[in-house]
Structure formats: structure tokens, C-alpha cells
Motif scaffolding. Sequence first.
Motif, short mmCIF file in Angstrom:
data_model
loop_
_atom_site.label_atom_id
_atom_site.label_comp_id
_atom_site.label_asym_id
_atom_site.label_seq_id
_atom_site.Cartn_x
_atom_site.Cartn_y
_atom_site.Cartn_z
N ARG A 12 0.84 -1.21 0.00
CA ARG A 12 0.00 0.00 0.00
C ARG A 12 0.87 1.26 0.00
N CYS A 15 2.15 1.73 -3.40
CA CYS A 15 1.07 2.20 -4.28
C CYS A 15 0.92 3.71 -4.17
N SER A 57 6.57 -4.23 -5.22
CA SER A 57 5.19 -4.53 -4.84
C SER A 57 4.82 -5.95 -5.24
N PHE A 89 0.05 -4.75 -11.38
CA PHE A 89 1.41 -4.21 -11.37
C PHE A 89 2.17 -4.57 -12.64
N LEU A 123 -3.48 1.56 -11.20
CA LEU A 123 -3.17 1.75 -9.78
C LEU A 123 -4.45 1.73 -8.95
N LEU A 127 -5.29 -0.86 -6.02
CA LEU A 127 -5.70 -0.46 -4.67
C LEU A 127 -7.02 -1.10 -4.27
#
Length: 138
Positions: A12, A15, A57, A89, A123, A127
Amino acid sequence: MKEGAIALGKVRGYCYLIFLFDILILFHSEIAGFFGTTDKKILYGFTAIILFQAVLSVLYVVKYVTTVGQKYKKRKEIIMYAARLRYCFMAMLVFLAGIICNYAVADNIYVEKALIMMLVMMLLLALKNLTILQRGRY
């Protein structure tokens, strides 16, 4: 699972950093003019930073999946959402390559802005899946 929660927390954080650099890459020519450097250096630098954070990530998502036990009741759902997160990603990496190729070959500002907007959309999707994993509501 505490180790997995820490890994998702780091994802997170990455991100949010990716989002910051997505916004900064949107204005890379203005930033280059402000600092008196070439547009190419700023674009490649921001792209490298985003690329590095996206790869980290992905690795942290893999670490999270390894912490899920074999006998856990919702294991398949967790793996599904983690795979979606990894695909988001990886799609970001493809869009970053598209931005670099566009800058090197065509230098079309509209294609560049569209690819950056696709980065932001990926993105947001990442999330969304990350929130589902962190809250545990499968």
C-alpha cells in the motif's frame, strides 16, 4: 498472518508512492524546465522509480501469498485477489514500457498522457484488490 499484513502494508505504501510519481510524470516537461535539466532525464528517472516500486510490490504480494496456510478456508480467494494485484502491477510495467517507446519513437503528447492515465487506472484497480485483501472480505 502478521507477516503477511506487514507485506500488504508495504505494498500500500508503494502504491501511494507510485501514485505520486504518476502525477509527477504527468508534468515531467514542466519539472525539467523548472530544474533546468533535459526532459529525457526526468522522464526516464521517474519511470525507473515507478518500475522499481512496482517490482517490489509484486515481490511483497508473493511474500503475502506464501504466508497463507495450506489449510486456510479462503485460500483460493486470497490467491485469486493476489493474482489480480500482481497482474495490475505487471500491466503497469507494460504501460511504462509504452511511455518510453512513445517518447523514443513518436513523441506524441496525447499518447503519452493516455498511457499515464492508464497507469493511474491500473493503480486504482490495484488499490481496490489490495483493500479487499487487507480487510479480508472475500
